[in-house]
Motif scaffolding. Sequence first.
Motif, PDB file in Angstrom:
ATOM      1  N   SER A 138      79.601 -11.471  70.200  1.00  0.00           N
ATOM      2  CA  SER A 138      78.441 -11.992  70.479  1.00  0.00           C
ATOM      3  C   SER A 138      78.957 -13.352  71.163  1.00  0.00           C
ATOM      4  CB  SER A 138      77.459 -12.620  69.445  1.00  0.00           C
ATOM      5  OG  SER A 138      78.196 -13.186  68.976  1.00  0.00           O
ATOM      6  N   VAL A 139      77.874 -14.374  72.278  1.00  0.00           N
ATOM      7  CA  VAL A 139      78.047 -15.523  73.147  1.00  0.00           C
ATOM      8  C   VAL A 139      78.873 -16.626  72.113  1.00  0.00           C
ATOM      9  CG1 VAL A 139      76.949 -17.306  74.053  1.00  0.00           C
ATOM     10  CG2 VAL A 139      76.460 -14.614  74.639  1.00  0.00           C
ATOM     11  N   LYS A 141      80.262 -15.902  69.082  1.00  0.00           N
ATOM     12  CA  LYS A 141      81.703 -15.927  68.580  1.00  0.00           C
ATOM     13  C   LYS A 141      83.257 -15.977  70.030  1.00  0.00           C
ATOM     14  CE  LYS A 141      80.322 -12.791  64.882  1.00  0.00           C
ATOM     15  NZ  LYS A 141      80.794 -11.793  63.649  1.00  0.00           N
ATOM     16  N   ARG A 142      82.013 -15.414  70.324  1.00  0.00           N
ATOM     17  CA  ARG A 142      83.055 -16.145  72.485  1.00  0.00           C
ATOM     18  C   ARG A 142      83.098 -18.309  71.913  1.00  0.00           C
ATOM     19  NH1 ARG A 142      80.056 -17.016  77.010  1.00  0.00           N
ATOM     20  NH2 ARG A 142      80.236 -19.245  76.832  1.00  0.00           N
ATOM     21  N   GLU A 143      82.202 -18.522  71.763  1.00  0.00           N
ATOM     22  CA  GLU A 143      82.191 -19.578  71.620  1.00  0.00           C
ATOM     23  C   GLU A 143      82.843 -20.138  70.746  1.00  0.00           C
ATOM     24  OE1 GLU A 143      81.290 -22.834  74.367  1.00  0.00           O
ATOM     25  OE2 GLU A 143      81.709 -20.602  75.445  1.00  0.00           O
ATOM     26  N   ARG A 144      83.418 -19.587  69.525  1.00  0.00           N
ATOM     27  CA  ARG A 144      83.830 -19.521  68.051  1.00  0.00           C
ATOM     28  C   ARG A 144      85.314 -19.753  68.172  1.00  0.00           C
ATOM     29  NH1 ARG A 144      82.184 -16.499  63.564  1.00  0.00           N
ATOM     30  NH2 ARG A 144      80.382 -17.034  64.522  1.00  0.00           N
ATOM     31  N   LEU A 145      85.212 -18.649  69.006  1.00  0.00           N
ATOM     32  CA  LEU A 145      86.762 -18.636  69.483  1.00  0.00           C
ATOM     33  C   LEU A 145      87.776 -19.367  70.348  1.00  0.00           C
ATOM     34  CD1 LEU A 145      89.390 -15.770  69.273  1.00  0.00           C
ATOM     35  CD2 LEU A 145      88.014 -14.724  71.009  1.00  0.00           C
ATOM     36  N   LYS A 146      86.635 -19.426  71.296  1.00  0.00           N
ATOM     37  CA  LYS A 146      87.928 -20.341  72.739  1.00  0.00           C
ATOM     38  C   LYS A 146      87.546 -22.060  71.050  1.00  0.00           C
ATOM     39  CE  LYS A 146      85.648 -23.427  76.521  1.00  0.00           C
ATOM     40  NZ  LYS A 146      85.274 -23.731  77.403  1.00  0.00           N
ATOM     41  N   GLU A 147      86.811 -22.318  70.794  1.00  0.00           N
ATOM     42  CA  GLU A 147      87.312 -23.791  69.745  1.00  0.00           C
ATOM     43  C   GLU A 147      88.355 -23.256  69.048  1.00  0.00           C
ATOM     44  OE1 GLU A 147      83.499 -24.546  67.448  1.00  0.00           O
ATOM     45  OE2 GLU A 147      82.807 -24.638  69.493  1.00  0.00           O
ATOM     46  N   ARG A 148      88.452 -21.953  68.178  1.00  0.00           N
ATOM     47  CA  ARG A 148      89.708 -22.031  67.593  1.00  0.00           C
ATOM     48  C   ARG A 148      90.766 -21.672  68.168  1.00  0.00           C
ATOM     49  NH1 ARG A 148      90.827 -16.491  64.568  1.00  0.00           N
ATOM     50  NH2 ARG A 148      88.318 -17.195  63.315  1.00  0.00           N
ATOM     51  N   ILE A 149      91.293 -20.704  69.738  1.00  0.00           N
ATOM     52  CA  ILE A 149      91.791 -20.954  70.101  1.00  0.00           C
ATOM     53  C   ILE A 149      92.555 -23.042  70.991  1.00  0.00           C
ATOM     54  CG2 ILE A 149      92.584 -20.456  72.440  1.00  0.00           C
ATOM     55  CD1 ILE A 149      91.685 -18.033  72.005  1.00  0.00           C
ATOM     56  N   LEU A 150      91.508 -23.794  71.386  1.00  0.00           N
ATOM     57  CA  LEU A 150      91.960 -25.247  71.720  1.00  0.00           C
ATOM     58  C   LEU A 150      92.161 -25.604  69.822  1.00  0.00           C
ATOM     59  CD1 LEU A 150      88.004 -25.684  73.715  1.00  0.00           C
ATOM     60  CD2 LEU A 150      90.727 -24.955  75.093  1.00  0.00           C
TER      61      LEU A 150
END
Length: 154
Positions: A138-139, A141-150
């Motif tokens: 989902s959008v 989860k994309r944002e959550r993953l982006k935050e995790r990666i950063l």
Amino acid sequence: MNDKQERQRRILNVIASRSIGTQKALSDALSAFGISSTQSTLSKDLKQLGIVKTPDGAGSLRYQATDDETGHYGGGSDLLARELRDFVVETGGAGHTLVLKTITGHAQGVCEAIDRAGWTEVVGTIAGENTIFILCQSVEKRERLKERILEISQ
């Protein structure tokens, strides 16, 4: 032990004992044991064994096998953090897709580390030479993953 099992056992021994970064170098090393194989066969073996290329600390890449049944390799989460920190230069995305830009030639290694992390947000990944597309559930989860990666890459 059949020929395939012996070849794969030797592959694991060779890459554990020295820095091997190309299929040609691996083929040459196997030849010393009287094992000959085609590039296609080596590619299949490397995939079946879960072998990936990781930084060797000297600015090159080397083959690395998984450490255990969990699929972690070369330090597990430490390697993931290093891959993200050292090679990801930009993050972005649209819709369900997170896009990571890497230093040229490193997208596949970073992508493999992400795949092996087993993050639940990730549906699948595609890597090119310097770009990774990560399809998320989902959008949000994309944002959550982006935050995790950063967070991991800092």
